[in-house]
Design a protein around this motif. Sequence first.
Motif, short mmCIF file in Angstrom:
data_model
loop_
_atom_site.label_atom_id
_atom_site.label_comp_id
_atom_site.label_asym_id
_atom_site.label_seq_id
_atom_site.Cartn_x
_atom_site.Cartn_y
_atom_site.Cartn_z
N ALA A 1 0.82 -1.21 0.00
CA ALA A 1 0.00 0.00 0.00
C ALA A 1 0.85 1.27 0.00
O ALA A 1 0.63 2.18 -0.80
CB ALA A 1 -0.95 -0.01 1.19
N GLU A 2 1.84 1.35 0.90
CA GLU A 2 2.63 2.58 1.01
C GLU A 2 3.46 2.81 -0.24
O GLU A 2 3.58 3.95 -0.72
CB GLU A 2 3.53 2.52 2.24
N SER A 3 4.05 1.75 -0.81
CA SER A 3 4.88 1.93 -2.00
C SER A 3 4.03 2.30 -3.21
O SER A 3 4.44 3.11 -4.05
CB SER A 3 5.69 0.66 -2.27
N VAL A 4 2.82 1.74 -3.32
CA VAL A 4 1.92 2.12 -4.40
C VAL A 4 1.51 3.59 -4.25
O VAL A 4 1.47 4.34 -5.23
CB VAL A 4 0.68 1.20 -4.42
N GLN A 5 1.22 4.00 -3.03
CA GLN A 5 0.83 5.39 -2.77
C GLN A 5 1.95 6.35 -3.18
O GLN A 5 1.70 7.36 -3.86
CB GLN A 5 0.49 5.57 -1.29
N ARG A 6 3.18 6.04 -2.81
CA ARG A 6 4.32 6.90 -3.18
C ARG A 6 4.50 6.94 -4.69
O ARG A 6 4.77 8.01 -5.26
CB ARG A 6 5.60 6.39 -2.51
N ILE B 1 3.91 10.28 -9.97
CA ILE B 1 3.58 10.42 -11.39
C ILE B 1 2.28 11.17 -11.62
O ILE B 1 1.84 11.33 -12.75
CB ILE B 1 3.51 9.04 -12.09
N ALA B 2 1.65 11.67 -10.55
CA ALA B 2 0.33 12.31 -10.67
C ALA B 2 0.28 13.41 -11.73
O ALA B 2 -0.66 13.46 -12.53
CB ALA B 2 -0.11 12.86 -9.31
N PRO B 3 1.27 14.33 -11.81
CA PRO B 3 1.16 15.43 -12.78
C PRO B 3 1.11 14.97 -14.23
O PRO B 3 0.56 15.67 -15.08
CB PRO B 3 2.41 16.27 -12.50
#
Length: 252
Positions: free
Chosen positions: A26-31, A36-38
């Motif tokens: 979960a934490e690594s997927v969140q990071r 890459i959000a932008p």
Amino acid sequence: MTPAPEPQAAPRRSDIPRVGDKQDKAESVQRMFASIAPRYDLLNRVLSLGVDKSWRRAAAREALLLSPTTLLDVATGTGDFALELKRRSPETQVTASDFVPQMLDIGRRKAQARHLEISFEEGDALKLPYPDASFESLTCAFGFRNFADYQRGLAEFWRVLTPGGRLVILEFPPPAEGVFGRVFRFYFRQVLPRIGALISGNAGAYTYLPESVLAFPDPARLARMMHATGFRTRVQLLTFGIAAVHVGTKLA
């Protein structure tokens, strides 16, 4: 012009989230998704050659078929699918949930620019912050394979849906055997990571993507998991099986 991202060194295995079910990721997927959000929307268009829009349209038709008054889009990312749903059904109250704040911020801006009223809320898909039987429809587009526990995610979907409510999961199944499957595997493993790294500057994210698809349950197995949770299920394969729409109805 926006400068191209600095080239990155090859990602270490420890930088890439684990793939598959029952993984502590979960934490690594969140990071990873925060990083890459932008450029996430641009990457989706480039890497799918724009076909992802037609996949979302097909899934949206299924999600809205029974004219729900309330709908929850889980793992909404930057909200593309939630926006499609709200545009098609303005009278439906759409809630978009994700555990990456950076993605939600982009989604809110997109909804505001399109004058669409959507509630973007931070939440963990494995422990949704909503009471039982809160939504008549629930969707999850290209986010389910990132869950740390598929069965637990399905159980949460079932819990927050009303009896008779509709679940729609849009995902990439593992490529089938045959010539097209081999071509798709080559694209996913050799071409996609390079394009993704070039555009996003994050090589690890687009090394994770093909591995997560290859480790994901095939359509028949996912349908069985949904059935075991309490859904009546059916599956529609899209674009030669590159994507699949899983439709579930919550049995009372």
